[in-house]
Scaffold this motif. Structure first.
Motif, short mmCIF file in Angstrom:
data_model
loop_
_atom_site.label_atom_id
_atom_site.label_comp_id
_atom_site.label_asym_id
_atom_site.label_seq_id
_atom_site.Cartn_x
_atom_site.Cartn_y
_atom_site.Cartn_z
N UNK A 142 -14.44 62.67 0.99
CA UNK A 142 -15.17 61.92 0.02
C UNK A 142 -15.33 60.36 0.32
N UNK A 143 -14.62 60.05 0.96
CA UNK A 143 -14.66 58.46 1.33
C UNK A 143 -15.95 58.16 2.31
N UNK A 144 -16.06 59.34 3.21
CA UNK A 144 -17.06 59.24 4.20
C UNK A 144 -18.19 59.74 3.51
N UNK A 145 -18.35 60.49 2.58
CA UNK A 145 -19.61 60.70 2.05
C UNK A 145 -20.24 59.72 1.15
N UNK A 146 -19.52 58.56 1.09
CA UNK A 146 -20.08 57.43 0.43
C UNK A 146 -21.15 56.69 1.31
N UNK A 147 -20.77 56.98 2.77
CA UNK A 147 -21.84 56.38 3.50
C UNK A 147 -23.14 57.21 3.61
N UNK A 148 -24.60 56.53 3.76
CA UNK A 148 -25.52 57.38 3.99
C UNK A 148 -25.39 58.27 5.17
N UNK A 149 -26.22 59.43 4.96
CA UNK A 149 -26.21 60.32 6.03
C UNK A 149 -26.65 59.89 7.47
N UNK A 150 -27.70 59.15 7.43
CA UNK A 150 -28.20 58.60 8.85
C UNK A 150 -27.00 57.67 9.54
N UNK A 151 -26.18 56.94 8.72
CA UNK A 151 -25.07 56.04 9.38
C UNK A 151 -23.89 57.38 9.67
N UNK A 152 -23.55 58.15 8.99
CA UNK A 152 -22.76 59.13 9.36
C UNK A 152 -23.21 59.59 10.72
N UNK A 185 -25.18 58.70 12.86
CA UNK A 185 -25.28 57.39 13.88
C UNK A 185 -23.80 57.17 14.83
N UNK A 186 -23.01 57.50 13.78
CA UNK A 186 -21.42 57.36 14.40
C UNK A 186 -20.76 58.63 14.57
N UNK A 187 -21.47 59.72 14.49
CA UNK A 187 -20.89 61.00 15.09
C UNK A 187 -20.17 61.66 14.36
N UNK A 188 -20.30 61.27 12.85
CA UNK A 188 -19.28 61.86 11.72
C UNK A 188 -19.98 63.17 11.35
N UNK A 189 -19.25 64.26 11.51
CA UNK A 189 -19.48 65.59 10.87
C UNK A 189 -18.59 66.03 10.08
N UNK A 190 -18.99 65.74 8.62
CA UNK A 190 -17.93 65.91 7.71
C UNK A 190 -17.21 67.33 7.72
N UNK A 244 -12.01 67.94 9.66
CA UNK A 244 -10.51 68.23 9.35
C UNK A 244 -9.95 69.26 10.61
N UNK A 245 -11.10 69.61 11.36
CA UNK A 245 -10.24 70.57 12.29
C UNK A 245 -10.07 69.78 13.77
N UNK A 246 -9.12 70.13 14.39
CA UNK A 246 -8.59 69.27 15.59
C UNK A 246 -9.99 69.33 16.44
N UNK A 247 -10.82 69.99 16.85
CA UNK A 247 -11.85 70.07 17.52
C UNK A 247 -13.15 69.29 17.03
N UNK A 248 -13.07 69.11 15.72
CA UNK A 248 -14.26 68.36 15.01
C UNK A 248 -13.62 66.82 15.05
N UNK A 249 -12.27 66.49 14.99
CA UNK A 249 -12.05 65.38 15.12
C UNK A 249 -12.10 64.75 16.56
N UNK A 250 -11.76 65.69 17.46
CA UNK A 250 -11.79 65.43 18.94
C UNK A 250 -13.30 65.07 19.35
N UNK A 251 -14.14 65.73 18.73
CA UNK A 251 -15.25 65.54 19.17
C UNK A 251 -15.95 63.99 18.70
N UNK A 252 -15.67 63.88 17.51
CA UNK A 252 -15.98 62.72 16.86
C UNK A 252 -15.41 61.34 17.64
N UNK A 253 -14.06 61.52 18.31
CA UNK A 253 -13.62 60.21 18.93
C UNK A 253 -14.17 60.21 20.39
#
Lengths: 265, 294
Positions: A45-55, A57-62, A66-75
């Motif tokens: 929910x918190x991250x949804x507050x950011x506009x999509x392009x920003x997300x 850009x920072x590689x955030x895939x909502x 929550x999955x470990x691979x999703x989190x791993x790929x973000x970092x």
């Protein structure tokens, strides 16, 4: 063989430092995972507050944070940034350190061809990077299995992690190319930070646009972790582009180095 | 046999002067001096011979092989000492020498110990901690440890104290006697005079003259200074080959080049109190090559 061993020894310290830095980053990020995955709804929910392009850009895939691979790929985006600097540093140093330390005269008047010198030196840097990646992958794998909340595919983990090596190799040869083409690079770190961050930001911009062609501009975007998670494979055009860059840079560097005049101090 | 054959070697760097049409040969077993002021092109020539830089024209052969195409083969038998020595700093002297020796497919260990002994070099020190002179010694040992057939020295003595310089020259003479050919570049004339059989003089990128040192000296002026009882007019020594006649009271001095007998006969006609005939030193001989034509 003597050059290879000597060079490998010379990189020993920096390889250790980089390897431990990468391990430290992955350990730190991964240790956040248990608490983030627990509160993933609020977090999303918190991250949804950011506009999509920003997300983007920072590689955030909502959807898979929550999955470990999703989190791993973000970092992982930030790990590749670090790794790219290591690769670029190595690539630039390979030849320019001989000019800076004025040891080029020593090496190039020995009974070895320039091709053999460059090959031995490159092999040493490649082995340094491979060792870094091997240690990293074991460490990251151990960390992931410690913090996981559900099972994940080992294959996907390895595939994502391997892209670090690919990206490092691309920056290695780009660094090499720069050092051959531009006569004197006084400060390796300045140049490599500059180039790496430049590509990193191009990559961020490319990610916001949704234009697939733009991704070719930055090696950071050649390996889309979301795609890897979904398809368990790499995207062929970008993989080929990476291989193409490596091949072209290597060939150009070899030719330029063969023809280059080595001036005294 | 010629160990080095240089033919019309040319290297230009954009606007800056390099070398133009350099040609000379170095014969087997000689110590060949290569002399000229700083920036005349000595290092450029040497770096081309070593294929560190590539010529824009002409060619050079070492041991009969093209020095660019066969560079790595030739290098087996070349020992090179650059004017500035900088080696991988965080190494011990011994490790550097071992690394250097590892490029040659022979056991150099005995020779390393010999050379270190002669040059009084501590093998266990870190290169980082060495003084300039001691780094130079590392360079010397490094250049000679594989018993090269050709030794190329680019202004090798800078930083060596006179005692070490002496030892170094003795060492060079020793390896020369065993058959090594030496190309010795320098801008210090006395060194060249002391060591070399022949010299090439280079000025502004061009070879001015290649000559035996002994002939260079013979062909040149002798300095005469004569003290006489009575004042003599400068016109008295108006002979072919006499130059720069100067008369002060009862002394007269001039430079002479040619058959010495003609001057001696002329001198027999006058009443001499004292006489000096001096060989000009190389310094004076070279000076006229050095001074740029106005």
């Amino acid at each position: 063989m003597n050059i290879f061993l000597y060079e490998l020894k010379a990189y020993r310290k920096s390889t250790l430092v980089w390897t431990f830095s990468l391990l430290a980053i992955v350990t730190m990020f991964m240790s956040f995972y248990p608490s983030i995955s627990k509160d993933i709804d609020q977090f999303t929910k918190l991250l949804e507050g950011f506009p999509e392009p920003v997300r983007k850009a920072f590689g955030l895939q909502l959807d898979n944070m929550g999955t470990i691979m999703g989190f791993y790929s973000y970092m992982f985006l930030y790990l590749t940034l670090c790794g790219a600097i290591q690769g670029m540093n190595l690539g630039i140093s390979v030849l320019s350190k001989e000019t800076r330390d004025k040891t080029a005269d020593f090496l190039l008047t020995k009974p070895v061809t320039r091709v053999n010198i460059l090959t031995a030196k490159l092999m040493a840097t490649a082995v340094s990077l491979i060792l870094t990646n091997a240690v990293y992958m074991i460490g990251a794998g151990m960390m992931a299995s410690q913090v996981k909340t559900e099972d994940y595919s080992m294959k996907i983990f390895v595939m994502i992690s391997l892209t670090l090596l690919f990206i490092q190799l691309i920056f290695l040869v780009l660094g090499l190319l720069l050092s051959v083409l531009f006569a004197r690079i006084k400060s390796v770190l300045t140049v490599s930070l500059g180039v790496v961050f430049c590509f990193f930001f191009i990559g961020m911009l490319a990610a916001t646009g949704g234009d697939e062609a733009k991704r070719f501009l930055s090696p950071f975007k050649y390996f889309d972790t979301a795609y890897i998670i979904e398809h368990s494979s790499y995207e062929a055009p970008y993989l080929l582009a990476g291989i193409g860059i490596i091949a072209a840079s290597l060939i150009t560097s070899y030719i330029a180095y063969m023809k280059k005049d080595i001036h005294a101090g | 046999m010629n160990v080095i054959e240089i033919k019309n070697l040319t290297k230009t760097y954009g606007k800056a002067r390099g070398i133009t049409n350099i040609s000379f040969n170095v014969e087997e077993g000689e110590i060949f001096g290569f002399i000229g002021p700083n920036g005349a092109g000595k290092s450029t020539t040497i770096r081309t011979l070593l294929s560190l830089i590539y010529p824009t024209g002409g060619s050079a052969k070492i041991f009969g092989k093209d020095c660019i195409e066969s560079a790595h083969e030739i290098a087996k038998d070349i020992g090179y000492l650059p004017s500035e020595v900088f080696y991988y700093d965080n190494m011990k002297v011994m490790d550097l020498l071992k690394y250097s020796a590892s490029f040659y497919k022979k056991d150099c260990w005995k020779r390393i110990m010999e050379l270190a002994e002669i040059m009084d070099l501590d093998l266990n020190k870190k290169i980082d901690d060495l003084s300039l002179g001691n780094k130079k010694k590392v360079g010397i040992v490094q250049g000679l440890l594989h018993d090269p057939k050709l030794i190329i020295l680019d202004e090798p003595t800078s930083g060596l104290d006179p005692l070490m310089q002496q030892k170094f020259f003795e060492l060079l003479e020793q390896v020369n006697k065993k058959g090594a050919t030496i190309l010795f570049s320098s801008h210090i004339l006395s060194e060249v005079q002391r060591l070399c059989d022949r010299v090439a003089i280079i000025k502004e990128g061009q070879i001015v003259q290649v000559e035996k040192i002994s002939i260079l000296k013979e062909n040149n002026h002798k300095k005469f200074k004569i003290e006489t009882k009575e004042k003599i007019s400068p016109a008295f020594f108006q002979l072919a080959g006499v130059n720069n006649v100067e008369a002060h009271d009862d002394t007269i001095s001039f430079l002479f080049r040619g058959d010495i007998n003609t001057v001696m006969r002329k001198m027999a006609e006058i009443d001499i109190v004292n006489l000096w005939i001096e060989e000009p030193d190389l310094e004076e001989i070279f000076m006229h090559y050095y001074v740029k034509e106005a």
